[in-house]
Design an enzyme around this catalytic site. Structure first.
Site, PDB file in Angstrom:
ATOM      1  N   GLU A   1       0.818  -1.210   0.000  1.00 51.61           N
ATOM      2  CA  GLU A   1       0.000   0.000   0.000  1.00 51.61           C
ATOM      3  C   GLU A   1       0.854   1.263   0.000  1.00 51.61           C
ATOM      4  O   GLU A   1       0.349   2.358   0.283  1.00 51.61           O
ATOM      5  CB  GLU A   1      -0.945  -0.001   1.207  1.00 51.61           C
ATOM      6  CG  GLU A   1      -1.915  -1.152   1.164  1.00 51.61           C
ATOM      7  CD  GLU A   1      -3.006  -1.061   2.221  1.00 51.61           C
ATOM      8  OE1 GLU A   1      -3.075  -0.063   2.952  1.00 51.61           O
ATOM      9  OE2 GLU A   1      -3.787  -2.010   2.307  1.00 51.61           O
TER      10      GLU A   1
ATOM     11  N   ASP B   1      -3.260  -1.266  12.482  1.00 55.70           N
ATOM     12  CA  ASP B   1      -4.088  -2.422  12.103  1.00 55.70           C
ATOM     13  C   ASP B   1      -3.251  -3.653  12.427  1.00 55.70           C
ATOM     14  O   ASP B   1      -2.275  -3.962  11.748  1.00 55.70           O
ATOM     15  CB  ASP B   1      -4.458  -2.384  10.611  1.00 55.70           C
ATOM     16  CG  ASP B   1      -5.362  -3.551  10.223  1.00 55.70           C
ATOM     17  OD1 ASP B   1      -5.662  -4.394  11.091  1.00 55.70           O
ATOM     18  OD2 ASP B   1      -5.758  -3.636   9.038  1.00 55.70           O
TER      19      ASP B   1
ATOM     20  N   ASP C   1     -12.455  -5.197  11.407  1.00 53.51           N
ATOM     21  CA  ASP C   1     -12.359  -5.283   9.937  1.00 53.51           C
ATOM     22  C   ASP C   1     -12.641  -6.732   9.539  1.00 53.51           C
ATOM     23  O   ASP C   1     -13.778  -7.084   9.233  1.00 53.51           O
ATOM     24  CB  ASP C   1     -10.975  -4.797   9.488  1.00 53.51           C
ATOM     25  CG  ASP C   1     -10.686  -5.116   8.031  1.00 53.51           C
ATOM     26  OD1 ASP C   1     -11.641  -5.344   7.273  1.00 53.51           O
ATOM     27  OD2 ASP C   1      -9.493  -5.122   7.622  1.00 53.51           O
TER      28      ASP C   1
ATOM     29  N   LYS D   1     -15.845  -1.667   4.003  1.00 56.87           N
ATOM     30  CA  LYS D   1     -15.251  -1.978   2.706  1.00 56.87           C
ATOM     31  C   LYS D   1     -16.364  -2.549   1.847  1.00 56.87           C
ATOM     32  O   LYS D   1     -16.853  -3.656   2.122  1.00 56.87           O
ATOM     33  CB  LYS D   1     -14.164  -3.047   2.872  1.00 56.87           C
ATOM     34  CG  LYS D   1     -12.900  -2.591   3.613  1.00 56.87           C
ATOM     35  CD  LYS D   1     -12.055  -3.817   3.936  1.00 56.87           C
ATOM     36  CE  LYS D   1     -10.629  -3.481   4.317  1.00 56.87           C
ATOM     37  NZ  LYS D   1      -9.935  -4.671   4.874  1.00 56.87           N
TER      38      LYS D   1
ATOM     39  N   ARG E   1      -8.861  -1.309  -0.193  1.00 58.99           N
ATOM     40  CA  ARG E   1      -8.236  -2.619  -0.044  1.00 58.99           C
ATOM     41  C   ARG E   1      -6.752  -2.490  -0.394  1.00 58.99           C
ATOM     42  O   ARG E   1      -6.311  -1.494  -0.929  1.00 58.99           O
ATOM     43  CB  ARG E   1      -8.876  -3.663  -0.987  1.00 58.99           C
ATOM     44  CG  ARG E   1     -10.359  -3.909  -0.780  1.00 58.99           C
ATOM     45  CD  ARG E   1     -10.770  -4.208   0.647  1.00 58.99           C
ATOM     46  NE  ARG E   1     -10.112  -5.330   1.279  1.00 58.99           N
ATOM     47  CZ  ARG E   1     -10.687  -6.488   1.585  1.00 58.99           C
ATOM     48  NH1 ARG E   1     -11.969  -6.679   1.312  1.00 58.99           N
ATOM     49  NH2 ARG E   1     -10.025  -7.448   2.199  1.00 58.99           N
ATOM     50  N   SER E   2      -5.996  -3.550  -0.103  1.00 56.01           N
ATOM     51  CA  SER E   2      -4.570  -3.490  -0.434  1.00 56.01           C
ATOM     52  C   SER E   2      -4.349  -3.572  -1.942  1.00 56.01           C
ATOM     53  O   SER E   2      -3.359  -3.058  -2.455  1.00 56.01           O
ATOM     54  CB  SER E   2      -3.807  -4.588   0.302  1.00 56.01           C
ATOM     55  OG  SER E   2      -4.427  -5.837   0.122  1.00 56.01           O
TER      56      SER E   2
ATOM     57  N   LYS F   1      -9.654   5.336   5.361  1.00 52.20           N
ATOM     58  CA  LYS F   1      -8.379   4.618   5.360  1.00 52.20           C
ATOM     59  C   LYS F   1      -8.089   4.185   3.932  1.00 52.20           C
ATOM     60  O   LYS F   1      -8.899   3.487   3.321  1.00 52.20           O
ATOM     61  CB  LYS F   1      -8.508   3.384   6.273  1.00 52.20           C
ATOM     62  CG  LYS F   1      -7.258   2.534   6.359  1.00 52.20           C
ATOM     63  CD  LYS F   1      -7.521   1.243   7.140  1.00 52.20           C
ATOM     64  CE  LYS F   1      -6.265   0.401   7.248  1.00 52.20           C
ATOM     65  NZ  LYS F   1      -6.535  -0.969   7.670  1.00 52.20           N
TER      66      LYS F   1
HETATM   67  C1  2PG Z   1      -7.026  -4.076   5.854  1.00 49.11           C
HETATM   68  C2  2PG Z   1      -6.854  -3.911   4.354  1.00 49.11           C
HETATM   69  C3  2PG Z   1      -6.351  -2.559   3.978  1.00 49.11           C
HETATM   70  P1  2PG Z   1      -6.645  -5.955   2.763  1.00 49.11           P
HETATM   71  O1  2PG Z   1      -6.704  -5.125   6.424  1.00 49.11           O
HETATM   72  O2  2PG Z   1      -7.551  -3.180   6.516  1.00 49.11           O
HETATM   73  O3  2PG Z   1      -5.180  -2.211   4.680  1.00 49.11           O
HETATM   74  O4  2PG Z   1      -6.042  -4.917   3.820  1.00 49.11           O
HETATM   75  O5  2PG Z   1      -7.287  -5.152   1.679  1.00 49.11           O
HETATM   76  O6  2PG Z   1      -5.469  -6.768   2.290  1.00 49.11           O
HETATM   77  O7  2PG Z   1      -7.642  -6.775   3.510  1.00 49.11           O
HETATM   78 MG    MG Z   2      -7.639  -4.483   8.376  1.00 48.48          MG
END
Ligand code: 2PG
Ligand code: MG
Length: 438
Positions: free
Chosen positions: A208, A245, A315, A340, A369-370, A391
């Site tokens: 990221e 996080d 999350d 998300k 998302r990442s 975020k």
């Molecule tokens: C998270 C996200 C973004 P990922 O864990 O909050 O940093 O990661 O999209 O890989 O779930």
């Molecule tokens: Mg997270």
């Protein structure tokens, strides 16, 4: 057919920030309005989130999305044809009627989220409004600029597990404007880079855009973050606070937690104790997924112990699912939820989770998302849904900067006074780890 009727829904394969295939959808109305959106993709995913449809096989590591594209063309497009594009709830309901599975496995969450978001964009275009304005109409909220959470060091699944903890971030609740948040953050990001360089530990960036985490132990990243805040001329805990996080589901299961970097295995109580020590030592105002998604007991204990002084975000633990959030509220777990859209699959369901959180007094943070793209839908949703926080990842790489820059444009378009410094943190009882909080 009225001008607002959906006349076509088409999908194409595009590529995300990790160079992986993803789904882009375009929605066009009879009046010629067009909306376009792209599905993002996570790496540290909750086990209960909507699943992307991937083709499998050997090509592109099995990640191709041809099946999802076909689902848009053959199932979703005919179903939505003729529907009023401004009826987001109706459209999302029609999508759900094609896929009643709990995790969108019939159509693919990547197909549903790109379509649902593209409909939101097309509706705004049809109404001649900015997307954030239309999003505000959907949510019934006053559009407000969010407080950013910005990653300085990456880790966990976004950095080859170089360190166990996933995101070391800053928030600037003491800034007077969104623009000021960006400026302070830029200085901290740069300061962190120069500290790493001096140590001979500058090794590029994680997924990221945060600095690659060359550290001997997890806490060293926190120590370095404090140094970076100071080098940038700030007093940690005053204008600037730290946000983490932990993404504990990546290294915790059944109440056991294993920090590989330190070759240390802990039980639930010890894990809570370690995080508690960090909360006492560093100006941490927000912590996400401190315990694993299967550890309700741990999350309850953690929330009971620290919930009055720090924001505790679910999350992977909540996966933007209103039903799972309801259970967490009953269990007294967390006091904030990450939103998300692709975790749940449609705009309407994400909004439902956000509303439920707000009713329960939980904080709300719209999140990227990442795996991301140039799509800036989340900037508009954070503003239009009045989420309070956003975020996005770090302060480099255009898939991240596109979102921050879009917020700056929205800031100019919003009536004055729609950014209240630190409001999302100071208006809550939690986050007393920030000295500026009431
Ligand atoms: C998270 C996200 C973004 P990922 O864990 O909050 O940093 O990661 O999209 O890989 O779930
Ligand atoms: Mg997270």
């Amino acid at each position: 057919m009225t001008d607002q009727a959906i006349s076509s829904v088409t999908a194409r394969r595009v590529w995300d920030s990790r160079g992986r295939p993803t789904v882009e959808v375009e929605v066009i109305t009879a009046g010629g309005a067009m909306g376009r959106a792209i599905a993002p993709a996570g790496a540290s995913r909750g086990t209960r989130e909507a699943v992307d449809m991937r083709d499998g096989g050997t090509a592109l590591a099995g990640l191709d999305v041809k099946g999802a594209l076909t689902n848009v063309a053959t199932l979703i497009a005919p179903k939505l044809a003729g529907m009023d594009v401004t009826d987001q709830a109706g459209v999302d309901q029609a999508i759900l009627s094609l896929d009643p599975s709990p995790m969108k496995s019939t159509l693919g969450g990547n197909a549903t989220v790109a379509t649902s978001l593209a409909v939101m964009h097309a509706a705004a275009a049809a109404k001649g409004e900015a997307v954030w304005q239309h999003a505000a109409a959907l949510s019934g909220q006053t559009p407000t600029l969010p407080l950013p959470e910005v990653q300085i060091f990456g880790g966990g699944a976004h950095a080859g597990q170089r360190v166990d903890i996933q995101d070391f971030m800053v928030m600037v609740p003491g800034a007077g404007s969104f623009d000021e948040v960006m400026e302070v953050t830029a200085e901290i990001y740069r300061a962190a880079g120069s500290i790493m360089q001096q140590r001979g530990a500058l090794a590029g960036v994680a997924d990221e855009g945060g600095w690659w985490p060359v550290f001997d132990h997890n806490e060293q990243a926190l120590e370095t973050l404090v140094q970076a805040i100071e080098l940038a001329g700030e007093t940690p805990g005053e204008r600037v606070v730290i946000s983490l996080d932990i993404a504990a589901s990546e290294f915790g299961r059944e109440g056991r937690y294993r920090l590989a970097l330190e070759n240390r295995e802990m039980g639930r109580e010890e894990m809570i104790g370690l995080l508690g020590k960090w909360l006492d030592t560093y100006p941490i105002a927000s912590i996400e997924d401190p315990l694993a998604e299967d550890d309700t007991e741990g999350m309850r204990q953690f929330t009971q112990t620290f919930g009055d002084r720090v924001q505790i975000i679910g999350d992977d633990y909540l996966v933007t699912n209103a039903g799972i959030l309801d259970q967490a509220i009953a269990d007294q777990c967390c006091n904030a939820v990450l939103i998300k859209v692709n975790q749940i699959g449609t705009v309407t369901e994400a909004l439902k989770c956000l509303r439920r959180a707000r009713e329960a007094g939980y904080g709300t943070i719209v999140s990227a998302r990442s795996g991301e793209t140039e799509d800036v839908s989340i900037s508009h949703m954070a503003v239009g849904f009045g989420a309070g926080q956003l975020k996005v990842g770090s302060f480099t790489r255009s898939e991240r900067m596109a979102k921050w820059n879009e917020c700056l444009r929205i800031a100019d378009a919003l009536p004055a006074g729609r950014y209240v410094a630190g409001q999302p943190l100071s208006q809550t009882a939690w986050a007393r780890n920030w000295k500026g909080a009431a």
